[in-house]
Scaffold this motif. Structure first.
Motif, PDB file in Angstrom:
ATOM      1  N   ALA A  75      65.488 -63.674 -57.364  1.00 24.08           N
ATOM      2  CA  ALA A  75      66.406 -63.221 -56.320  1.00 24.08           C
ATOM      3  C   ALA A  75      65.631 -62.988 -55.033  1.00 24.08           C
ATOM      4  CB  ALA A  75      67.122 -61.940 -56.743  1.00 24.08           C
ATOM      5  N   PHE A  76      66.332 -63.098 -53.921  1.00 19.95           N
ATOM      6  CA  PHE A  76      65.738 -62.816 -52.614  1.00 19.95           C
ATOM      7  C   PHE A  76      66.766 -62.118 -51.754  1.00 19.95           C
ATOM      8  CE2 PHE A  76      65.067 -63.929 -48.129  1.00 19.95           C
ATOM      9  CZ  PHE A  76      63.803 -63.398 -47.947  1.00 19.95           C
ATOM     10  N   LEU A  77      66.353 -61.003 -51.136  1.00 23.22           N
ATOM     11  CA  LEU A  77      67.220 -60.271 -50.212  1.00 23.22           C
ATOM     12  C   LEU A  77      66.512 -60.129 -48.869  1.00 23.22           C
ATOM     13  CD1 LEU A  77      68.428 -57.539 -52.693  1.00 23.22           C
ATOM     14  CD2 LEU A  77      69.883 -59.264 -51.615  1.00 23.22           C
ATOM     15  N   PRO A  78      67.167 -60.510 -47.781  1.00 25.83           N
ATOM     16  CA  PRO A  78      66.572 -60.328 -46.459  1.00 25.83           C
ATOM     17  C   PRO A  78      66.282 -58.852 -46.185  1.00 25.83           C
ATOM     18  CG  PRO A  78      68.512 -61.742 -46.350  1.00 25.83           C
ATOM     19  CD  PRO A  78      68.493 -61.141 -47.720  1.00 25.83           C
ATOM     20  N   LYS A  79      65.392 -58.594 -45.244  1.00 28.63           N
ATOM     21  CA  LYS A  79      64.964 -57.222 -44.974  1.00 28.63           C
ATOM     22  C   LYS A  79      65.967 -56.426 -44.146  1.00 28.63           C
ATOM     23  CE  LYS A  79      59.988 -58.207 -45.223  1.00 28.63           C
ATOM     24  NZ  LYS A  79      58.704 -58.185 -44.483  1.00 28.63           N
ATOM     25  N   SER A  80      66.702 -57.082 -43.270  1.00 28.30           N
ATOM     26  CA  SER A  80      67.569 -56.377 -42.326  1.00 28.30           C
ATOM     27  C   SER A  80      68.764 -55.749 -43.025  1.00 28.30           C
ATOM     28  CB  SER A  80      68.063 -57.345 -41.243  1.00 28.30           C
ATOM     29  OG  SER A  80      68.919 -56.695 -40.332  1.00 28.30           O
ATOM     30  N   ILE A  81      68.910 -54.428 -42.903  1.00 32.98           N
ATOM     31  CA  ILE A  81      70.019 -53.675 -43.499  1.00 32.98           C
ATOM     32  C   ILE A  81      71.047 -53.368 -42.414  1.00 32.98           C
ATOM     33  CG2 ILE A  81      70.684 -51.535 -44.638  1.00 32.98           C
ATOM     34  CD1 ILE A  81      67.886 -51.451 -45.874  1.00 32.98           C
ATOM     35  N   VAL A  82      72.297 -53.699 -42.681  1.00 36.54           N
ATOM     36  CA  VAL A  82      73.388 -53.458 -41.735  1.00 36.54           C
ATOM     37  C   VAL A  82      74.465 -52.661 -42.462  1.00 36.54           C
ATOM     38  CG1 VAL A  82      75.107 -54.499 -40.219  1.00 36.54           C
ATOM     39  CG2 VAL A  82      72.899 -55.642 -40.568  1.00 36.54           C
ATOM     40  N   THR A  83      74.865 -51.534 -41.909  1.00 38.03           N
ATOM     41  CA  THR A  83      75.874 -50.710 -42.561  1.00 38.03           C
ATOM     42  C   THR A  83      77.279 -51.195 -42.229  1.00 38.03           C
ATOM     43  OG1 THR A  83      76.136 -49.098 -40.784  1.00 38.03           O
ATOM     44  CG2 THR A  83      74.322 -48.732 -42.345  1.00 38.03           C
ATOM     45  N   THR A  84      78.216 -50.837 -43.076  1.00 33.33           N
ATOM     46  CA  THR A  84      79.612 -51.196 -42.849  1.00 33.33           C
ATOM     47  C   THR A  84      80.143 -50.525 -41.589  1.00 33.33           C
ATOM     48  OG1 THR A  84      79.914 -51.380 -45.237  1.00 33.33           O
ATOM     49  CG2 THR A  84      81.904 -51.250 -43.900  1.00 33.33           C
ATOM     50  N   GLU A  85      79.745 -49.295 -41.351  1.00 32.36           N
ATOM     51  CA  GLU A  85      80.208 -48.597 -40.153  1.00 32.36           C
ATOM     52  C   GLU A  85      79.676 -49.255 -38.883  1.00 32.36           C
ATOM     53  OE1 GLU A  85      80.124 -44.376 -40.049  1.00 32.36           O
ATOM     54  OE2 GLU A  85      80.750 -44.147 -42.135  1.00 32.36           O
ATOM     55  N   GLU A  86      78.463 -49.787 -38.936  1.00 34.28           N
ATOM     56  CA  GLU A  86      77.932 -50.507 -37.778  1.00 34.28           C
ATOM     57  C   GLU A  86      78.769 -51.749 -37.470  1.00 34.28           C
ATOM     58  OE1 GLU A  86      73.142 -49.465 -38.022  1.00 34.28           O
ATOM     59  OE2 GLU A  86      73.954 -51.145 -39.174  1.00 34.28           O
ATOM     60  N   LEU A  87      79.170 -52.465 -38.508  1.00 35.59           N
ATOM     61  CA  LEU A  87      79.994 -53.654 -38.301  1.00 35.59           C
ATOM     62  C   LEU A  87      81.360 -53.286 -37.735  1.00 35.59           C
ATOM     63  CD1 LEU A  87      79.230 -55.735 -41.532  1.00 35.59           C
ATOM     64  CD2 LEU A  87      78.374 -56.147 -39.222  1.00 35.59           C
ATOM     65  N   MET A  88      81.957 -52.235 -38.267  1.00 34.54           N
ATOM     66  CA  MET A  88      83.264 -51.798 -37.774  1.00 34.54           C
ATOM     67  C   MET A  88      83.172 -51.326 -36.324  1.00 34.54           C
ATOM     68  SD  MET A  88      85.617 -52.144 -40.223  1.00 34.54           S
ATOM     69  CE  MET A  88      86.842 -50.837 -40.295  1.00 34.54           C
ATOM     70  N   HIS A  89      82.066 -50.689 -35.985  1.00 35.89           N
ATOM     71  CA  HIS A  89      81.853 -50.272 -34.604  1.00 35.89           C
ATOM     72  C   HIS A  89      81.762 -51.487 -33.683  1.00 35.89           C
ATOM     73  CE1 HIS A  89      80.330 -47.996 -31.175  1.00 35.89           C
ATOM     74  NE2 HIS A  89      79.358 -48.893 -31.070  1.00 35.89           N
ATOM     75  N   GLU A  90      80.984 -52.494 -34.114  1.00 40.07           N
ATOM     76  CA  GLU A  90      80.834 -53.701 -33.300  1.00 40.07           C
ATOM     77  C   GLU A  90      82.153 -54.446 -33.157  1.00 40.07           C
ATOM     78  OE1 GLU A  90      78.171 -54.911 -31.589  1.00 40.07           O
ATOM     79  OE2 GLU A  90      77.282 -52.950 -32.034  1.00 40.07           O
ATOM     80  N   ALA A  91      83.000 -54.356 -34.179  1.00 36.53           N
ATOM     81  CA  ALA A  91      84.306 -55.025 -34.143  1.00 36.53           C
ATOM     82  C   ALA A  91      85.350 -54.218 -33.380  1.00 36.53           C
ATOM     83  CB  ALA A  91      84.795 -55.283 -35.559  1.00 36.53           C
ATOM     84  N   GLN A  92      84.956 -53.035 -32.882  1.00 35.59           N
ATOM     85  CA  GLN A  92      85.847 -52.155 -32.114  1.00 35.59           C
ATOM     86  C   GLN A  92      87.094 -51.800 -32.932  1.00 35.59           C
ATOM     87  OE1 GLN A  92      86.488 -54.360 -28.466  1.00 35.59           O
ATOM     88  NE2 GLN A  92      84.454 -53.849 -27.665  1.00 35.59           N
ATOM     89  N   SER A  93      86.866 -51.374 -34.181  1.00 30.41           N
ATOM     90  CA  SER A  93      87.981 -51.112 -35.094  1.00 30.41           C
ATOM     91  C   SER A  93      88.934 -50.037 -34.573  1.00 30.41           C
ATOM     92  CB  SER A  93      87.444 -50.707 -36.471  1.00 30.41           C
ATOM     93  OG  SER A  93      86.780 -49.456 -36.417  1.00 30.41           O
ATOM     94  N   ARG A  94      88.440 -49.102 -33.794  1.00 25.47           N
ATOM     95  CA  ARG A  94      89.297 -47.999 -33.317  1.00 25.47           C
ATOM     96  C   ARG A  94      90.434 -48.486 -32.433  1.00 25.47           C
ATOM     97  NH1 ARG A  94      87.696 -42.960 -34.511  1.00 25.47           N
ATOM     98  NH2 ARG A  94      85.590 -42.688 -35.363  1.00 25.47           N
ATOM     99  N   LYS A  95      90.218 -49.589 -31.730  1.00 26.50           N
ATOM    100  CA  LYS A  95      91.311 -50.078 -30.880  1.00 26.50           C
ATOM    101  C   LYS A  95      92.446 -50.672 -31.718  1.00 26.50           C
ATOM    102  CE  LYS A  95      89.659 -54.784 -29.776  1.00 26.50           C
ATOM    103  NZ  LYS A  95      89.159 -55.653 -28.682  1.00 26.50           N
ATOM    104  N   PHE A  96      92.171 -50.928 -33.000  1.00 23.10           N
ATOM    105  CA  PHE A  96      93.202 -51.392 -33.930  1.00 23.10           C
ATOM    106  C   PHE A  96      93.764 -50.240 -34.757  1.00 23.10           C
ATOM    107  CE2 PHE A  96      90.218 -54.929 -33.262  1.00 23.10           C
ATOM    108  CZ  PHE A  96      91.084 -55.897 -32.771  1.00 23.10           C
ATOM    109  N   GLY A  97      93.358 -49.012 -34.405  1.00 28.51           N
ATOM    110  CA  GLY A  97      93.843 -47.831 -35.107  1.00 28.51           C
ATOM    111  C   GLY A  97      93.164 -47.578 -36.434  1.00 28.51           C
ATOM    112  N   VAL A  98      91.942 -48.103 -36.608  1.00 27.20           N
ATOM    113  CA  VAL A  98      91.211 -47.980 -37.865  1.00 27.20           C
ATOM    114  C   VAL A  98      89.861 -47.323 -37.594  1.00 27.20           C
ATOM    115  CG1 VAL A  98      90.189 -49.220 -39.809  1.00 27.20           C
ATOM    116  CG2 VAL A  98      92.330 -50.038 -38.787  1.00 27.20           C
ATOM    117  N   SER A  99      89.560 -46.270 -38.336  1.00 27.96           N
ATOM    118  CA  SER A  99      88.287 -45.579 -38.133  1.00 27.96           C
ATOM    119  C   SER A  99      87.126 -46.449 -38.589  1.00 27.96           C
ATOM    120  CB  SER A  99      88.263 -44.250 -38.896  1.00 27.96           C
ATOM    121  OG  SER A  99      88.155 -44.490 -40.282  1.00 27.96           O
TER     122      SER A  99
END
Length: 332
Positions: A14-38
């Protein structure tokens, strides 16, 4: 499709890349709050806290090659002993030649034939069935099946689309793009000369679910949709229908199974799968919370980090969009 005996897994990588990205970071980048989603909604709903993203310069083949090197070492064979290489990823850097050729060249597996096998998240298990057939026919003795997955490209393109839109229906359509993660996986499959190996493998496909999860490349970007509840429900429903026959065919009781590896899509379906198999939760590998949905690399990664021991009885349940299901049993 049902078959058994003749082949076994002799190497896992198995191989896993080093960069860790959280789900909250992705939702922040997607501007989820403007869709009414935290920003914490998806993490709480799915149990997926983070995943790995590969470097943009790392190819699909690169991820597979890193995992394949470990699998070959684990199998204690030389790359020249490999008769066939199957690359089983969903996507690839180019349609021609097959990515398996890139793997062959980097490994120096010059005696191997090369081809690609693709079947969504169930690709590695489909690859195993091909390897099994080759070995049982006498055409090969050692086969490398491998995958490299970069669904981070879906996540990144979904963010691009959502930052330009206020359409809530588009947000719902693309939300599943934030549940996936990158990784590579590999198995060496060899001829079994004793009572170990694949005891049972059963595939089932149900095309009426084909539109629940899909993506395609278009000039405007990636057209993607994952109806998470519906596709997860189809997975659980089909495995529920299949598990009775699987237990009957392999002749094992649930309490006799030492390890189980399921496709990892989130907390709720994972618990449902544990319930329908009647297994103790500590015997079922769990990785969705750390790596998300690793698509076709799921089983190799889980098996690598939660390794079966010699003599262990192992149950594998796979699922892919389409929808396709697989239940398999292995004696290690």
């Amino acid at each position: 499709m049902k078959t058994s005996s003749g082949s076994k897994i002799t190497g896992i990588g198995a191989f896993l890349p080093k960069s860790i990205v959280t789900t909250e970071e992705l939702m922040h980048e997607a501007q989820s709050r403007k869709f009414g989603v935290s920003e914490s909604f998806l993490s709480r709903a799915s149990g997926i806290k983070q995943r790995r993203f590969s470097d943009p310069n790392q190819s699909y083949g690169y991820l597979a090659i890193q995992a394949a090197r470990d699998a070959i070492i684990d199998a204690r064979i030389n790359p020249l002993d490999i008769d066939l290489i199957l690359f089983c990823g969903i996507d690839r850097d180019k349609p021609e030649p097959s990515t398996a050729h890139e793997v062959q060249a980097e490994l120096g597996a010059w005696n191997a034939a090369c081809l690609d096998v693709s079947n969504a998240c169930i690709g590695m298990l489909s690859g195993y069935s091909v390897a099994h057939a080759y070995i049982n026919s006498g055409m090969a003795e050692n086969i490398l099946i491998c995958t490299g997955e970069k669904p981070s490209q879906l996540s990144i393109d979904a963010i691009r689309q959502l930052r330009k839109s206020n359409d809530k229906s588009l947000f719902r359509k693309l939300l599943g793009a934030f549940t996936v993660g990158d990784g590579g996986g590999a198995f060496v499959v060899s001829k079994s000369t004793d009572d170990t190996g694949c005891k049972y493998i059963h595939f089932k496909a149900d095309g009426k679910f084909r539109n629940l999860c899909y993506y395609r490349h278009t000039p405007e970007g990636i057209d993607f949709e994952m109806r998470m509840e519906e596709i997860s429900g189809a997975m659980v429903e089909n495995h529920q229908e299949m598990i009775g026959e699987t237990y009957k065919k392999i002749g094992w009781k649930s309490e006799e199974i030492d390890h189980a590896y399921f496709h990892q899509v989130g907390e709720r379906p994972h618990k449902q799968m544990i319930k329908l198999t009647n297994l103790a939760s500590e015997r079922v590998s769990r990785s969705y919370h750390l790596f998300g949905n690793l698509t076709s690399a799921t089983h190799a990664v889980n098996m690598c980090f939660d390794r079966p021991k010699k003599g262990d009885k192992v149950l594998v349940l796979g699922a892919g969009s389409g929808a396709s299901m697989c239940q398999a049993a292995f004696q290690f």
